[in-house]
Scaffold this motif. Structure first.
Motif, PDB file in Angstrom:
ATOM      1  N   ASP A 142     -10.689  -7.722   0.692  1.00  9.77           N
ATOM      2  CA  ASP A 142     -10.133  -8.524   1.785  1.00  9.77           C
ATOM      3  C   ASP A 142      -8.616  -8.652   1.646  1.00  9.77           C
ATOM      4  OD1 ASP A 142     -12.581  -8.965   3.032  1.00  9.77           O
ATOM      5  OD2 ASP A 142     -13.008 -10.724   1.793  1.00  9.77           O
ATOM      6  N   LEU A 143      -7.992  -7.540   1.240  1.00 10.93           N
ATOM      7  CA  LEU A 143      -6.556  -7.522   1.001  1.00 10.93           C
ATOM      8  C   LEU A 143      -5.806  -7.359   2.323  1.00 10.93           C
ATOM      9  CD1 LEU A 143      -4.245  -7.421  -1.082  1.00 10.93           C
ATOM     10  CD2 LEU A 143      -4.580  -4.944  -1.215  1.00 10.93           C
ATOM     11  N   ASP A 144      -4.855  -8.221   2.569  1.00 12.19           N
ATOM     12  CA  ASP A 144      -4.059  -8.165   3.791  1.00 12.19           C
ATOM     13  C   ASP A 144      -3.162  -6.927   3.747  1.00 12.19           C
ATOM     14  OD1 ASP A 144      -2.352  -8.597   5.993  1.00 12.19           O
ATOM     15  OD2 ASP A 144      -2.499 -10.773   5.760  1.00 12.19           O
ATOM     16  N   ARG A 145      -3.396  -6.026   4.680  1.00 11.85           N
ATOM     17  CA  ARG A 145      -2.636  -4.774   4.670  1.00 11.85           C
ATOM     18  C   ARG A 145      -1.160  -4.974   4.990  1.00 11.85           C
ATOM     19  NH1 ARG A 145      -6.768  -0.483   7.685  1.00 11.85           N
ATOM     20  NH2 ARG A 145      -8.640  -1.075   6.513  1.00 11.85           N
ATOM     21  N   ARG A 146      -0.809  -6.104   5.563  1.00 14.08           N
ATOM     22  CA  ARG A 146       0.611  -6.379   5.808  1.00 14.08           C
ATOM     23  C   ARG A 146       1.375  -6.495   4.489  1.00 14.08           C
ATOM     24  NH1 ARG A 146      -0.157 -11.419   9.797  1.00 14.08           N
ATOM     25  NH2 ARG A 146      -1.734 -11.828   8.177  1.00 14.08           N
ATOM     26  N   ALA A 147       0.729  -7.050   3.469  1.00  6.95           N
ATOM     27  CA  ALA A 147       1.352  -7.109   2.149  1.00  6.95           C
ATOM     28  C   ALA A 147       1.505  -5.713   1.565  1.00  6.95           C
ATOM     29  CB  ALA A 147       0.522  -7.985   1.209  1.00  6.95           C
ATOM     30  N   VAL A 148       0.494  -4.854   1.774  1.00  9.14           N
ATOM     31  CA  VAL A 148       0.570  -3.475   1.290  1.00  9.14           C
ATOM     32  C   VAL A 148       1.682  -2.725   2.005  1.00  9.14           C
ATOM     33  CG1 VAL A 148      -0.707  -1.326   1.003  1.00  9.14           C
ATOM     34  CG2 VAL A 148      -1.891  -3.516   0.755  1.00  9.14           C
ATOM     35  N   ALA A 149       1.813  -2.937   3.328  1.00 10.68           N
ATOM     36  CA  ALA A 149       2.887  -2.291   4.083  1.00 10.68           C
ATOM     37  C   ALA A 149       4.257  -2.692   3.533  1.00 10.68           C
ATOM     38  CB  ALA A 149       2.781  -2.652   5.565  1.00 10.68           C
ATOM     39  N   CYS A 150       4.410  -3.973   3.208  1.00  7.40           N
ATOM     40  CA  CYS A 150       5.676  -4.440   2.637  1.00  7.40           C
ATOM     41  C   CYS A 150       5.936  -3.791   1.279  1.00  7.40           C
ATOM     42  CB  CYS A 150       5.665  -5.961   2.505  1.00  7.40           C
ATOM     43  SG  CYS A 150       5.756  -6.855   4.080  1.00  7.40           S
ATOM     44  N   ALA A 151       4.886  -3.660   0.476  1.00  3.79           N
ATOM     45  CA  ALA A 151       5.044  -3.053  -0.846  1.00  3.79           C
ATOM     46  C   ALA A 151       5.459  -1.592  -0.739  1.00  3.79           C
ATOM     47  CB  ALA A 151       3.745  -3.182  -1.639  1.00  3.79           C
ATOM     48  N   ILE A 152       4.835  -0.855   0.176  1.00  8.69           N
ATOM     49  CA  ILE A 152       5.172   0.560   0.320  1.00  8.69           C
ATOM     50  C   ILE A 152       6.590   0.723   0.868  1.00  8.69           C
ATOM     51  CG2 ILE A 152       4.559   2.706   1.481  1.00  8.69           C
ATOM     52  CD1 ILE A 152       1.659   1.779   1.483  1.00  8.69           C
ATOM     53  N   THR A 153       6.923  -0.054   1.905  1.00 11.95           N
ATOM     54  CA  THR A 153       8.274   0.029   2.475  1.00 11.95           C
ATOM     55  C   THR A 153       9.319  -0.315   1.423  1.00 11.95           C
ATOM     56  OG1 THR A 153       7.479  -0.524   4.684  1.00 11.95           O
ATOM     57  CG2 THR A 153       9.804  -0.908   4.241  1.00 11.95           C
ATOM     58  N   PHE A 154       9.049  -1.323   0.623  1.00 15.35           N
ATOM     59  CA  PHE A 154       9.959  -1.678  -0.463  1.00 15.35           C
ATOM     60  C   PHE A 154      10.159  -0.497  -1.407  1.00 15.35           C
ATOM     61  CE2 PHE A 154      10.210  -2.941  -4.935  1.00 15.35           C
ATOM     62  CZ  PHE A 154      11.378  -3.682  -4.953  1.00 15.35           C
ATOM     63  N   SER A 155       9.075   0.144  -1.798  1.00 14.27           N
ATOM     64  CA  SER A 155       9.157   1.198  -2.806  1.00 14.27           C
ATOM     65  C   SER A 155       9.923   2.410  -2.322  1.00 14.27           C
ATOM     66  CB  SER A 155       7.746   1.613  -3.245  1.00 14.27           C
ATOM     67  OG  SER A 155       7.063   2.271  -2.193  1.00 14.27           O
ATOM     68  N   ILE A 156       9.835   2.745  -1.039  1.00 19.87           N
ATOM     69  CA  ILE A 156      10.519   3.937  -0.557  1.00 19.87           C
ATOM     70  C   ILE A 156      11.932   3.631  -0.070  1.00 19.87           C
ATOM     71  CG2 ILE A 156       8.387   5.107   0.076  1.00 19.87           C
ATOM     72  CD1 ILE A 156       8.721   4.242   2.912  1.00 19.87           C
ATOM     73  N   THR A 157      12.307   2.353  -0.022  1.00 24.00           N
ATOM     74  CA  THR A 157      13.645   1.973   0.432  1.00 24.00           C
ATOM     75  C   THR A 157      14.554   1.594  -0.714  1.00 24.00           C
ATOM     76  OG1 THR A 157      12.708   1.147   2.510  1.00 24.00           O
ATOM     77  CG2 THR A 157      14.940   0.450   1.971  1.00 24.00           C
ATOM     78  N   VAL A 158      14.056   0.788  -1.648  1.00 19.48           N
ATOM     79  CA  VAL A 158      14.921   0.234  -2.677  1.00 19.48           C
ATOM     80  C   VAL A 158      15.437   1.304  -3.634  1.00 19.48           C
ATOM     81  CG1 VAL A 158      13.153  -0.271  -4.429  1.00 19.48           C
ATOM     82  CG2 VAL A 158      15.146  -1.783  -4.193  1.00 19.48           C
ATOM     83  N   MET A 159      14.693   2.404  -3.789  1.00 22.39           N
ATOM     84  CA  MET A 159      15.124   3.428  -4.737  1.00 22.39           C
ATOM     85  C   MET A 159      16.343   4.200  -4.246  1.00 22.39           C
ATOM     86  SD  MET A 159      13.389   3.064  -7.414  1.00 22.39           S
ATOM     87  CE  MET A 159      13.698   4.557  -8.344  1.00 22.39           C
ATOM     88  N   TYR A 160      16.339   4.602  -2.956  1.00 25.22           N
ATOM     89  CA  TYR A 160      17.505   5.353  -2.488  1.00 25.22           C
ATOM     90  C   TYR A 160      18.726   4.445  -2.367  1.00 25.22           C
ATOM     91  CZ  TYR A 160      17.166   3.701   2.422  1.00 25.22           C
ATOM     92  OH  TYR A 160      17.158   2.951   3.565  1.00 25.22           O
ATOM     93  N   MET A 161      18.498   3.120  -2.263  1.00 22.64           N
ATOM     94  CA  MET A 161      19.609   2.183  -2.186  1.00 22.64           C
ATOM     95  C   MET A 161      20.319   2.000  -3.519  1.00 22.64           C
ATOM     96  SD  MET A 161      18.056  -0.872   0.221  1.00 22.64           S
ATOM     97  CE  MET A 161      19.336  -1.979  -0.396  1.00 22.64           C
ATOM     98  N   THR A 162      19.604   2.213  -4.616  1.00 14.09           N
ATOM     99  CA  THR A 162      20.161   1.843  -5.925  1.00 14.09           C
ATOM    100  C   THR A 162      20.196   2.958  -6.949  1.00 14.09           C
ATOM    101  OG1 THR A 162      17.962   1.098  -6.648  1.00 14.09           O
ATOM    102  CG2 THR A 162      19.409  -0.551  -5.642  1.00 14.09           C
ATOM    103  N   THR A 163      19.374   3.993  -6.800  1.00 16.01           N
ATOM    104  CA  THR A 163      19.205   4.993  -7.854  1.00 16.01           C
ATOM    105  C   THR A 163      19.693   6.358  -7.391  1.00 16.01           C
ATOM    106  OG1 THR A 163      17.219   3.805  -8.550  1.00 16.01           O
ATOM    107  CG2 THR A 163      17.568   5.993  -9.486  1.00 16.01           C
ATOM    108  N   PRO A 164      20.736   6.914  -8.016  1.00 13.17           N
ATOM    109  CA  PRO A 164      21.273   8.212  -7.599  1.00 13.17           C
ATOM    110  C   PRO A 164      20.442   9.385  -8.111  1.00 13.17           C
ATOM    111  CG  PRO A 164      22.561   7.350  -9.419  1.00 13.17           C
ATOM    112  CD  PRO A 164      21.545   6.282  -9.070  1.00 13.17           C
TER     113      PRO A 164
END
Length: 447
Positions: A142-164
């Motif tokens: 019964d996991l809210d997929r909105r939380a999963v969407a946030c987790a995935i978006t975070f993972s594919i965004t934060v890396m290119y913002m900070t890691t060369p």
């Protein structure tokens, strides 16, 4: 009202009304162009010219989709998903066990997102391969997929913002640093390679805070889903047991694909190289190569069409000439208030990026306008870099036309129970763009 602001409002409103994102982009481009005084012929020409800029991105996602499907045929993703499912179904179904599986899912998806933008450059193409087999587990939790969407978006965004590394090299060095230096060359502004990662660290902390709020506060309650069959394109058969030399070939293909992408600066060549090497490993029969490649293109087709439409929309917005006018009108409101200047620049960047759908494409547009403004207000090179980078990243997480939102939807909506706008775009906008504004402003004022 500025034509760009009007166009963004129309696009967002239509999207929130569940109108097709492609139609919303086209309609907003037409209305914005007419409002800016462009003749109908010029609007069509600008839109068509913009479509060409979106073609390389669409082709890149098609080739990465083919690479991801070929990788899936090796059975790697199925084995990972199967272990998670077996762990849950074979457990005691206790609350402790459910929590362990839940956090295991979050950790695995976030790590997969980190790797997809750095070590294994498939970007969002991994999502429709890895996520659908896990939906059954999410349903039982019964996991809210909105939380999963946030987790995935975070993972594919934060890396290119900070890691060369991987896509981060392109964003931080090739685009952010290069454009800031070019725009500030006349004033003697020099940004070195070590500065963009440091400048983007504080804004990235804002995204971390947003992720924690999404998981532990906003979407921590259970949400019921039904076990529905997945779409046919997700049913990708895995190969039988692989020989040791084939496993070595898979590792080699991943490494070479990364090297080729970094060397050439092209996701297309990286994806094609990885696909070719995996083909030579004998994962599928030679006469199935065309089927696998077509399957990968179908997997990413909707993302590609939306990105092409977004490029056409961006072409019309540029043709209106309203971007400088938007910035100039903002300057009149700022006066000599340094803090207000930083906030207004971030908000303007949010509107521009939401329309274009790509932080990578936004920087060349705003850098020439923002860098002189930053220098006139006395912002340091680090603060200037943080402002330009954050203003570009804003909207990437909450735009209906962004790959950062289209990717999670492509995986989570495999059974038709996850809405792109209300379950991905709105949650990511609230939990990432608002903290980015606050922490981007903090970075500009303290660096």
């Amino acid at each position: 009202m500025n034509a760009i602001v009007l166009s963004i409002l129309i696009m967002v409103t239509l999207s929130l009304m569940r109108v097709s994102v492609v139609f919303a982009l086209i309609a907003a481009a037409v209305v914005g162009g007419l409002y800016a005084g462009l003749p109908a012929g010029e609007i069509v020409t600008a839109f068509n010219d913009g479509l060409g800029n979106g073609a390389p991105v669409a082709l890149a996602y098609a080739t990465l989709g083919a690479f991801a499907v070929m990788l899936s045929r090796s059975g790697i993703t199925q084995r990972l998903s199967g272990r998670v499912i077996a762990s849950f179904q074979g457990g005691a179904h206790s609350p402790t066990h459910a929590r362990l599986v839940t956090w295991g899912l979050f950790v695995c998806l976030i790590l997969a997102g980190f790797i997809s933008g750095t070590l294994i450059p498939v970007h969002i193409a991994f999502i429709p391969i890895l996520v659908p087999p896990l939906l059954l587990v999410m349903n039982h939790l019964d996991l809210d997929r909105r939380a999963v969407a946030c987790a995935i978006t975070f993972s594919i965004t934060v890396m290119y913002m900070t890691t060369p590394i991987g896509f981060g090299v392109i964003f931080l060095n090739d685009i952010l640093m290069a454009n800031v230096n070019q725009a500030g060359e006349a004033a003697g502004l020099v940004v070195t390679r070590d500065m963009p990662p440091r400048a983007m660290l504080i804004p990235a902390l804002g995204m971390c805070l947003g992720l924690l709020v999404a998981i532990f506060v906003s979407y921590r309650r259970k949400r019921a889903y039904q076990d529905q069959p997945l779409s046919s394109m997700e049913q990708i058969p895995a190969a039988s047991a692989l020989a040791p030399w084939q496993l070595g070939g898979i590792v080699l293909a991943l490494v070479v694909a990364l090297v080729v992408q970094v060397w050439s600066g092209s996701m297309i060549f990286g994806g094609l190289t990885g696909f070719a090497l995996l083909s030579l490993c004998g994962i599928v029969h030679w006469n199935e190569q065309d089927t696998v490649f077509t399957q990968g293109m179908r997997l990413m087709a909707m993302v590609g069409f939306i990105m092409i439409a977004a490029a056409g929309f961006a072409g019309v917005m540029k043709a209106t000439g309203e971007v400088p006018a938007l910035v100039e009108s903002s300057v009149t409101l700022i006066g000599d208030n340094r803090g207000l200047a930083a906030l207004v620049m971030l908000l303007v960047g949010l509107f521009i990026t939401m329309g274009i759908g790509s932080s990578f494409s936004t920087i060349p547009i705003i850098a020439t306008l923002y860098v002189p403004m930053c220098l006139s207000f006395g912002f340091s090179p680090l603060a200037t870099t943080a402002l330009v980078g954050t203003a570009a990243a804003l909207g990437d997480a909450g735009s209906p036309a962004s790959d950062s939102t289209l990717g999670p939807t492509a995986g989570l909506n495999a059974d038709g129970q996850h809405d792109h706008i209300w379950d991905t775009v709105v949650p990511t906008f609230l939990h990432f763009n608002l903290p980015l504004i606050a922490f981007g402003w903090l970075a500009a004022m303290t660096l």
